[in-house]
Write a protein that holds these residues in place. Structure first.
Motif, PDB file in Angstrom:
ATOM      1  N   SER A 165       0.842  -1.208   0.000  1.00  0.00           N
ATOM      2  CA  SER A 165       0.000   0.000   0.000  1.00  0.00           C
ATOM      3  C   SER A 165       0.873   1.252   0.000  1.00  0.00           C
ATOM      4  N   ASP A 212      -6.476  -1.345  -4.291  1.00  0.00           N
ATOM      5  CA  ASP A 212      -5.804  -1.920  -3.125  1.00  0.00           C
ATOM      6  C   ASP A 212      -6.732  -2.939  -2.468  1.00  0.00           C
ATOM      7  N   GLU A 213      -6.430  -4.186  -2.668  1.00  0.00           N
ATOM      8  CA  GLU A 213      -7.213  -5.299  -2.143  1.00  0.00           C
ATOM      9  C   GLU A 213      -8.712  -5.125  -2.385  1.00  0.00           C
TER      10      GLU A 213
HETATM   11 MG   LIG Z   1      -1.979  -2.776   2.271  1.00  0.00          MG
END
Ligand SMILES: [Mg+2]
Ligand SMILES: Nc1ncnc2c1ncn2[C@@H]1O[C@H](COP(=O)(O)OP(=O)(O)O)[C@@H](O)[C@H]1O
Length: 250
Positions: free
Chosen positions: A46, A167-168
């Motif tokens: 991240s 992000d995910e």
């Molecule tokens: Mg992360």
């Protein structure tokens, strides 16, 4: 065919307090590919994305996107530049007080002078793209988890960004919803020519969508290359991801 690099990161170094999280990260992403950043929790995935999005002060190293070195961006160009980057966060929460349609319209209302009927048309087009036409007048609380993700995706791409960061995005989704989210990501690449850079550790997703894998380990990129080579990698920490994910371990 020569491939056009849309992202180039060179020797990015990031420390928080005394801890060096990224020790010189380098990789590049070609236009029109879906690239997955893989790595253990806390490895700095991240952090890499956030630096690309200009959310942290400029760190040592170079990040170049669309040929623009982020360190050279002046304030005037910044806004226009970052509008070309779509972002789809893990908890891509919509505002609960607004309908789905209103949520998705927000960026257009903030950054364009388009008339309301045109904005509505653009929002409906994006909702159609994510198979969520029926949700225009619904509130976020009326949607399932999978629908919420798709609505957040529609919002992330409402400005037609050539580059999308995720992000995910699949976190917390059941396998069927995850598969349909993956379908949409593929559609963005294939129908809109978008480049997608995604952090995920959903191996089933990676196998379905990734063109490229970038593996972060111990602060560096331990592997960068095609998915099939990543699966057959001799790097134990990398091949472990695929073994665990496909149930081949134990
Ligand atoms: Mg992360
Ligand atoms: N703003 C911050 N301040 C201090 N430490 C941070 C900050 N952001 C992330 N970290 C730390 O940096 C490491 C990497 O975080 P992160 O990039 O979120 O990892 P990942 O996304 O790979 O799980 C973690 O140890 C995290 O606690």
């Amino acid at each position: 065919m020569k491939q056009e690099k849309i992202i180039t990161v060179k020797d990015l170094k990031v420390s928080f307090d005394e801890r060096q999280i990224l020790k010189g990260v380098s990789f590049s992403i070609n236009k029109g590919e879906i690239a997955v950043i893989l790595g253990e929790s806390g490895s700095g995935k991240s952090t890499i994305l956030k630096h690309m999005l200009g959310l942290f002060p400029i760190a040592p190293g170079t990040i170049s996107i669309f040929g623009q070195d982020l360190a050279d961006l002046n304030e005037e160009d910044e806004m226009q530049f970052y509008l070309k980057l779509g972002v789809f966060y893990q908890n891509g929460a919509l505002l609960n007080s607004l309908t789905v349609g209103e949520n998705i319209a927000l960026p257009l209302e903030q950054h364009t002078n388009l008339p309301d009927d045109l904005i509505e048309g653009l929002v409906r087009t994006k909702l159609k793209l994510v198979n969520l036409e029926e949700a225009y007048y619904l509130f976020p609380s009326q949607l399932s988890g999978g629908m919420l993700k798709r609505a957040a995706l529609a919002r992330a791409i409402i400005m037609d960004p050539p580059l999308l960061f995720c992000d995910e995005p699949g976190a917390g989704l059941d396998p069927v919803s995850l598969a349909s989210l993956d379908e949409l990501i593929l559609r963005l690449r294939d129908q809109l020519g978008m480049t997608v850079l995604m952090v995920t550790h959903e191996v089933t997703s990676i196998l379905r969508i990734a063109d490229k894998v970038v593996f972060v380990d111990n602060g560096i990129i331990a592997y960068e290359g095609a998915l099939k080579d990543a699966q057959n990698s001799q790097i134990p920490a990398l091949s472990a991801f695929f073994r665990v994910g496909t149930g081949g371990k134990h």
